[in-house]
Design a protein around this motif. Structure first.
Motif, mmCIF file in Angstrom:
data_model
loop_
_atom_site.group_PDB
_atom_site.id
_atom_site.type_symbol
_atom_site.label_atom_id
_atom_site.label_comp_id
_atom_site.label_asym_id
_atom_site.label_seq_id
_atom_site.Cartn_x
_atom_site.Cartn_y
_atom_site.Cartn_z
ATOM 1 N N MET A 120 35.982 -18.164 2.576
ATOM 2 C CA MET A 120 35.288 -19.253 1.867
ATOM 3 C C MET A 120 36.315 -20.148 1.164
ATOM 4 O O MET A 120 36.151 -21.362 1.097
ATOM 5 N N THR A 124 37.459 -24.806 0.721
ATOM 6 C CA THR A 124 37.487 -25.518 -0.555
ATOM 7 C C THR A 124 37.306 -27.025 -0.378
ATOM 8 O O THR A 124 36.523 -27.656 -1.088
ATOM 9 N N MET A 127 33.828 -28.569 0.139
ATOM 10 C CA MET A 127 32.795 -28.402 -0.889
ATOM 11 C C MET A 127 33.027 -29.374 -2.032
ATOM 12 O O MET A 127 34.131 -29.504 -2.526
ATOM 13 N N HIS A 128 31.954 -30.051 -2.415
ATOM 14 C CA HIS A 128 32.134 -31.147 -3.373
ATOM 15 C C HIS A 128 31.173 -31.117 -4.554
ATOM 16 O O HIS A 128 31.329 -31.911 -5.474
ATOM 17 N N ARG A 129 30.144 -30.276 -4.531
ATOM 18 C CA ARG A 129 29.131 -30.352 -5.596
ATOM 19 C C ARG A 129 29.781 -30.196 -6.958
ATOM 20 O O ARG A 129 30.636 -29.341 -7.164
ATOM 21 N N ASN A 130 29.324 -31.044 -7.889
ATOM 22 C CA ASN A 130 30.033 -31.112 -9.162
ATOM 23 C C ASN A 130 29.690 -29.942 -10.081
ATOM 24 O O ASN A 130 28.866 -29.090 -9.791
ATOM 25 N N PHE A 131 30.374 -29.967 -11.204
ATOM 26 C CA PHE A 131 30.308 -28.905 -12.191
ATOM 27 C C PHE A 131 28.864 -28.576 -12.604
ATOM 28 O O PHE A 131 28.488 -27.403 -12.684
ATOM 29 N N GLN A 134 27.084 -26.739 -10.013
ATOM 30 C CA GLN A 134 27.678 -25.403 -9.900
ATOM 31 C C GLN A 134 27.132 -24.488 -10.993
ATOM 32 O O GLN A 134 26.899 -23.307 -10.772
ATOM 33 N N LEU A 135 26.959 -25.051 -12.198
ATOM 34 C CA LEU A 135 26.412 -24.266 -13.311
ATOM 35 C C LEU A 135 25.040 -23.708 -12.944
ATOM 36 O O LEU A 135 24.691 -22.592 -13.306
ATOM 37 N N LEU A 136 24.264 -24.525 -12.242
ATOM 38 C CA LEU A 136 22.898 -24.110 -11.929
ATOM 39 C C LEU A 136 22.841 -23.244 -10.670
ATOM 40 O O LEU A 136 21.908 -22.478 -10.487
ATOM 41 N N TYR A 137 23.835 -23.396 -9.780
ATOM 42 C CA TYR A 137 23.853 -22.661 -8.513
ATOM 43 C C TYR A 137 22.499 -22.799 -7.845
ATOM 44 O O TYR A 137 21.844 -21.830 -7.496
ATOM 45 N N LEU A 142 23.590 -24.798 -4.019
ATOM 46 C CA LEU A 142 23.251 -23.610 -3.240
ATOM 47 C C LEU A 142 23.251 -23.940 -1.744
ATOM 48 O O LEU A 142 23.766 -23.181 -0.920
ATOM 49 N N GLU A 145 26.736 -24.145 -0.540
ATOM 50 C CA GLU A 145 27.298 -22.803 -0.448
ATOM 51 C C GLU A 145 26.824 -22.122 0.848
ATOM 52 O O GLU A 145 27.611 -21.517 1.573
ATOM 53 N N ILE A 146 25.538 -22.270 1.142
ATOM 54 C CA ILE A 146 24.983 -21.600 2.322
ATOM 55 C C ILE A 146 25.484 -22.240 3.611
ATOM 56 O O ILE A 146 25.849 -21.546 4.563
ATOM 57 N N ARG A 149 28.875 -21.010 4.039
ATOM 58 C CA ARG A 149 28.832 -19.586 4.367
ATOM 59 C C ARG A 149 28.567 -19.411 5.857
ATOM 60 O O ARG A 149 29.140 -18.552 6.519
#
Ligand code: ATP
Ligand code: MG
Lengths: 280, 359
Positions: A120, A124, A127-131, A134-137, A142, A145-146, A149
């Motif tokens: 994964m 790097t 992947m671009h989703r901001n902070f 990311q906090l909320l995932y 998500l 991420e998937i 993945r």
């Protein structure tokens, strides 16, 4: 093997070059460390779609050459042209962003992370989703991420390492670590893949596996590969063209057969003394 | 036998990426949360709530803060106490300047001041590593302690030189100051700690957390994967200091009630560092183990001998406690360098194959 992999899925991002065009050109590069001349006035090119071997005795400057190409070292003289863009100096993350990935002579995996996370990590740059996301995932983070993945799982299938997916890589045997490191580099979908002795320390079977993976990466994903390797059998078998270094200089360049017939190369490998070393 | 993932197949990546993929773990967490929310406040006495539960939760949060930086991003810090202090003083100033804003907002905002301080003192990490970096964070520690003493504006020119928490209400209930009961304070602290722990866990399992661990494990390779060390390290400093700042603010507002500059001394930095190491660097659950161990054990040691009839002077008790704790830490580091979290993990692995010795 790799039944489930659709080559188009993992192919590198288009770099607009046709097979056989020059992808990377090294021009008159010299690199010194204080008084040590690691590389002296070397020029060669790597063409799109080929497997280009870089060989030479220990200390010839092979690893240094890769380090120049991906920006770890800045040469004192010379230029590198990658995908038509000439540059003298580049940061490693910029080289990565422009499509260069590599593996290391001494495995440089993230020891505390699992195989899955290591590969994964290779994504790097995808992947671009901001902070805040990311906090909320959740939502876009998500999904991103998937989606990544899924790509990583394809690489895991391709390299046949499903069984070690969740194992911290520090616990893996050396041969598997090398394979995971290849996976991590592949995950970046590079247009140029630099492999520094991917088969060092492997037994025959592992070498065969690794050769097969390298050939498959090249033919299925269309990835251009620069390969440093000491095993001459492997080099002559799988590479399209070979460049030979000795004491930081280029002493041979051509197809495996041409290189094998080159007297300078034969001398270097037979350990003929270097009278001209002190000059230049 | 009972703790097993057999039969729990993951059919989607989302399911496989859950924090607790094993059903029994999810049940366990639900039970712990239920106890923390619905049982503890009703069975525990005031001493337990005020002197154990509340500071334990707050220090666990501070430990998470330090663990983000040291355990996950690999940057050693001795400035935890200082960053907690920044949060505490920021919260105090915010609460006096804007008394009408709810205190929870101040608490959460005060962390941002600590985060900014963390970023500034994290800048040297781009050049230096390991022990040398620890020295610069130590400089941060001393710098902030100096500020807390020398800048009277920070403590509103109180003659005592200390900050005293005003009585503030939340939804009509007094939650700070001498009049606040332990139960409302506990609930506010618990809510904030749960919220921030969940958010941190999200960061850790996504792109940003991976980048921190990449920098920790092999910074050269990380750079080659496209990680920019500047962003990765400074974001770790920011998040870490944010958590420490919030913990510091809560430490004063919900636990101490009033604080002198010495409350945020190097001693606190070390205390939190011990919690992180003993709990296990690079583990969130370890932060809670470590905080519990280091905070609660001394209390037990002090309360123990008198309870079983051994008279012991308070001062002797303190000395003996320090010695025992110190010895335990040393013994622990030798026997299980990966901390309590690792013991917990080993225990779970054993339980998974029980009653057989191997899977
Ligand atoms: N960072 C460095 N500082 C000083 N000298 C260096 C550095 N890196 C490489 N060198 C020197 O440059 C020369 C070439 O080294 P390099 O690692 O490129 O060789 P190599 O061809 O990869 O050898 P090997 O087959 O042993 O891996 C050697 O003499 C080496 O000592
Ligand atoms: Mg080398």
């Amino acid at each position: 093997m790799n039944r489930a992999v659709d080559p188009r899925d993992l192919a590198m991002d288009g770099d607009g070059l046709a097979k056989g065009e020059v992808l990377l050109e090294v021009k008159n590069v010299s690199l010194r460390f204080g008084g040590v001349k690691a590389i002296t006035d070397i020029s060669f090119d790597i063409r799109k779609g080929e497997i280009r071997a870089i060989i030479g005795p220990n200390g010839a400057g092979k690893t240094s050459m890769l380090n120049v190409i991906n920006g770890f070292y800045t040469p004192q003289e010379g230029t590198i042209t990658f995908r038509g863009e000439e540059r003298k100096k580049i940061a490693p993350y910029q080289a990565a962003a422009s499509g260069i990935a590599r593996t290391f002579q001494n495995v440089a995996l993230f020891k505390g992370m699992t195989t899955l996370d290591n590969i994964m990590a290779g994504r790097t740059l995808a992947m671009h989703r901001n902070f805040l996301w990311q906090l909320l995932y959740f939502g876009p983070a998500l999904n991103e991420e998937i989606a990544n993945r899924r790509k990583v799982e394809e690489i895991i299938d391709f390299l046949e390492i499903q069984h070690i997916r969740k194992v911290p890589v520090g616990r893996l045997p050396y041969g598997l670590q090398k394979r995971v490191e290849l996976g991590r580099a592949l995950a970046a979908q590079p247009s140029l893949l630099l492999l520094d002795e991917p088969m060092a320390g492997m037994n025959l079977e592992e070498k065969e596996d690794m050769s097969r993976f390298i050939l498959d990466v090249n033919s299925q994903f269309g990835t251009t590969i620069a390969l440093i390797e000491h095993d001459m059998g492997v080099v002559m078998d799988i590479s399209d063209r070979v460049v030979v270094l000795d004491y930081g200089r280029k002493i041979g360049d051509g197809t495996p057969d041409e290189v094998k017939a080159n007297q300078d190369v034969i001398d270097a490998y037979l350990g003929v003394s270097h009278q001209d070393e002190g000059e230049g | 036998m009972f703790y097993r993932e057999a039969g729990q197949f993951k059919t989607t990546y989302a399911a496989d990426q859950q924090v607790f993929p094993i059903l029994q773990d999810r049940i366990g967490v639900a039970v712990i949360l239920f106890i923390a929310i619905a049982v503890v406040p009703f069975v525990a006495n005031d001493f337990f709530m005020s002197a154990i539960a509340i500071p334990f939760l707050i220090l666990a949060l501070a430990t998470i803060g330090l663990n983000v930086l040291t355990g996950y991003a690999g940057q050693l810090s001795l400035g935890t106490g200082g960053f907690m202090g920044v949060g505490a003083y920021a919260c105090y100033k915010l609460a006096t300047i804007f008394p009408d804003v709810p205190i929870v907002a101040h608490i959460l905002l005060s962390g941002i001041f600590a985060a900014a301080a963390g970023v500034v003192f994290g800048l040297p990490s781009l050049r230096i590593k390991g022990l040398y970096l620890a020295v610069t964070t130590l400089a941060a520690q001393f710098f902030f302690e100096w500020c807390f003493i020398r800048i009277p504006w920070l403590y509103n020119y109180n003659a005592s030189g200390a900050i005293e928490v005003p009585g503030l209400t939340l939804l009509g209930v007094t939650v700070t100051g001498p009049a606040a009961g332990s139960i409302p304070r506990y609930y506010v602290v618990l809510a904030i700690v749960i919220l921030l722990t969940v958010l941190v866990k999200n960061l850790l399992r996504g792109r940003i957390g991976r980048q921190w661990m990449m920098i920790r494990d092999m910074d050269i390779a990380a750079e080659l994967m496209g990680v920019r060390p500047l962003y990765a390290k400074l974001s770790a400093f920011a998040v870490s200091s944010y958590l420490c700042g919030v913990a510091g603010a809560m430490f004063v507002f919900f636990y101490l009630g009033a604080a002198e500059p010495s409350a945020f001394s190097i001693t606190l930095s070390f205390q939190v560092l011990f919690m992180a190491i003993l709990g296990g660097l690079g583990s969130l659950v370890g932060c809670f183990f470590g905080a519990a161990f280091i905070w609660i054990l001394p209390i037990l040691l002090r309360a123990g001998p008198p309870m079983i009839g051994i008279p012991i002077a308070a001062e002797t008790a303190t000395h003996v406690t320090s010695m025992i704790i110190g010895a335990l830490i040393v013994a622990f580091l030798i026997l299980e360098p990966h901390g309590l979290a690792r013991l917990w993990q080993i225990g779970k692995e054993k339980l998974r194959v029980w009653p057989f010795p191997y899977a």
